[in-house]
Design a protein around this motif. Sequence first.
Motif, PDB file in Angstrom:
ATOM      1  N   GLU A 185       1.295  -2.916   2.503  1.00 11.14           N
ATOM      2  CA  GLU A 185       1.135  -2.428   1.269  1.00 11.14           C
ATOM      3  C   GLU A 185      -0.357  -1.963   1.019  1.00 11.14           C
ATOM      4  O   GLU A 185      -0.470  -0.060   0.074  1.00 11.14           O
ATOM      5  CB  GLU A 185       1.117  -3.420  -0.067  1.00 11.14           C
ATOM      6  CG  GLU A 185       0.782  -3.306  -1.395  1.00 11.14           C
ATOM      7  CD  GLU A 185       0.526  -4.294  -2.046  1.00 11.14           C
ATOM      8  OE1 GLU A 185       1.596  -4.539  -3.013  1.00 11.14           O
ATOM      9  OE2 GLU A 185      -0.389  -4.606  -2.188  1.00 11.14           O
ATOM     10  N   ALA A 186      -1.083  -2.038   1.445  1.00 10.20           N
ATOM     11  CA  ALA A 186      -2.674  -1.724   1.630  1.00 10.20           C
ATOM     12  C   ALA A 186      -2.750  -0.360   2.036  1.00 10.20           C
ATOM     13  O   ALA A 186      -3.038   0.977   1.661  1.00 10.20           O
ATOM     14  CB  ALA A 186      -3.612  -2.511   2.601  1.00 10.20           C
ATOM     15  N   MET A 187      -1.759  -0.714   3.546  1.00 14.29           N
ATOM     16  CA  MET A 187      -2.034   0.806   4.196  1.00 14.29           C
ATOM     17  C   MET A 187      -0.796   2.189   3.607  1.00 14.29           C
ATOM     18  O   MET A 187      -1.757   2.997   3.351  1.00 14.29           O
ATOM     19  CB  MET A 187      -1.032   0.849   5.231  1.00 14.29           C
ATOM     20  CG  MET A 187      -1.908  -0.090   6.480  1.00 14.29           C
ATOM     21  SD  MET A 187      -3.159   1.537   7.408  1.00 14.29           S
ATOM     22  CE  MET A 187      -2.036   2.320   7.993  1.00 14.29           C
ATOM     23  N   GLU A 188       0.081   1.511   2.957  1.00 19.15           N
ATOM     24  CA  GLU A 188       0.072   2.429   1.762  1.00 19.15           C
ATOM     25  C   GLU A 188      -0.487   3.145   0.639  1.00 19.15           C
ATOM     26  O   GLU A 188      -0.004   4.390   0.912  1.00 19.15           O
ATOM     27  CB  GLU A 188       2.163   1.648   1.308  1.00 19.15           C
ATOM     28  CG  GLU A 188       2.620   2.771   0.807  1.00 19.15           C
ATOM     29  CD  GLU A 188       4.206   2.709   0.136  1.00 19.15           C
ATOM     30  OE1 GLU A 188       5.266   2.906  -0.274  1.00 19.15           O
ATOM     31  OE2 GLU A 188       4.487   1.285   0.803  1.00 19.15           O
ATOM     32  N   LEU A 189      -1.156   2.308  -0.016  1.00 21.31           N
ATOM     33  CA  LEU A 189      -1.549   2.754  -1.045  1.00 21.31           C
ATOM     34  C   LEU A 189      -2.557   3.835  -0.958  1.00 21.31           C
ATOM     35  O   LEU A 189      -2.850   4.418  -1.059  1.00 21.31           O
ATOM     36  CB  LEU A 189      -2.030   1.616  -1.546  1.00 21.31           C
ATOM     37  CG  LEU A 189      -1.381   0.280  -2.166  1.00 21.31           C
ATOM     38  CD1 LEU A 189      -2.351  -0.852  -3.419  1.00 21.31           C
ATOM     39  CD2 LEU A 189      -0.553   1.204  -3.536  1.00 21.31           C
ATOM     40  N   HIS A 190      -3.251   3.400   0.813  1.00 22.42           N
ATOM     41  CA  HIS A 190      -4.571   4.296   0.671  1.00 22.42           C
ATOM     42  C   HIS A 190      -3.971   4.991   1.347  1.00 22.42           C
ATOM     43  O   HIS A 190      -4.721   6.180   0.775  1.00 22.42           O
ATOM     44  CB  HIS A 190      -4.986   3.073   2.364  1.00 22.42           C
ATOM     45  CG  HIS A 190      -5.601   4.000   2.803  1.00 22.42           C
ATOM     46  ND1 HIS A 190      -7.340   4.086   2.074  1.00 22.42           N
ATOM     47  CD2 HIS A 190      -6.381   4.634   3.977  1.00 22.42           C
ATOM     48  CE1 HIS A 190      -8.212   5.128   3.179  1.00 22.42           C
ATOM     49  NE2 HIS A 190      -7.741   4.976   3.757  1.00 22.42           N
ATOM     50  N   ILE A 191      -3.024   5.521   2.488  1.00 17.03           N
ATOM     51  CA  ILE A 191      -2.300   6.896   2.492  1.00 17.03           C
ATOM     52  C   ILE A 191      -2.559   7.781   1.605  1.00 17.03           C
ATOM     53  O   ILE A 191      -2.579   8.755   1.293  1.00 17.03           O
ATOM     54  CB  ILE A 191      -1.446   6.569   3.633  1.00 17.03           C
ATOM     55  CG1 ILE A 191      -1.745   6.000   4.503  1.00 17.03           C
ATOM     56  CG2 ILE A 191      -0.568   8.065   4.010  1.00 17.03           C
ATOM     57  CD1 ILE A 191      -0.413   5.615   5.746  1.00 17.03           C
TER      58      ILE A 191
END
Length: 282
Positions: A185-191
């Motif tokens: 989730e953190a990766m998806e938000l960040h990207i």
Amino acid sequence: MPTAEIARLRARATTHLTPCGDGHIVWHVWGDASPGVVPLLLLHGGSGSWTHWLRNIDSLVDAGRQVWVPDLPGFGDSALPPDGSDADALPQPLEYGLRQLLGAQAVDAVGFSFGGMVGGFLAQAYPERVAGLVLVGAPALGMVARNTVRLKAWRHLPNPAQQAERHHYNLAALMLHDPQAITAEAMELHIANVLRDRIPGRRLSYTDVLSKALQQVHCPVYAIYGREDALYLGQLDALQAALEAAPSFQSLQLIDAAGHWVQYERADAFNKALLQLLDATA
């Protein structure tokens, strides 16, 4: 495809548009206005969007606050600011939007990182608009030099897997303290957020402009930082001193085991601390 949590919150939000440059600021609103309760304005960080506050909105609404979260001009789904390309260009279109949506109603402003600078400039330029200011991991206090945290470039890489490796590295280097916090989730938000960042080369973070602005801010000023914030490692005493130089500064609270993106990494502790501060300003 948005995460289930983004989709759930987006479905609950009311969306407003106000003019900004050649387009609009997109405002997301949760909760209902209550007599005598000041609306809460959340200002996200650089290369971010409203999703920087993904883990905080429910708690704030459940506590009885109406929560206003714009995509700041030049980020997320909002248009570029009409003048300038740094934090000092954002207060004017934000104030114009707030006037359209809330009239003369003051807000409590909570600004994360880059958004902390925006909140400080907003309180300086429009003192009647900001009833209270909470800085979260804000730079521009004369302490953060360029290359304090060295991030890795990714836009030139043609391979999405290589880009993802750089995004993971950058999250670990700057945003999150615990490696286990770098979830899918953190990766998806960040990207999703960095892809929509249209204000490159911001420089005010490496100056003391926020310290100078706070000298002219009259509302109560509070601060919440992660104890392991990569921008302030080994400098927490100096951070305290820099904040205390502001005439209306009240307190700094440090959240243990949290990095720069403290409101995401340690959401429960952050939400509790923020609500206590907001109660103090009421």
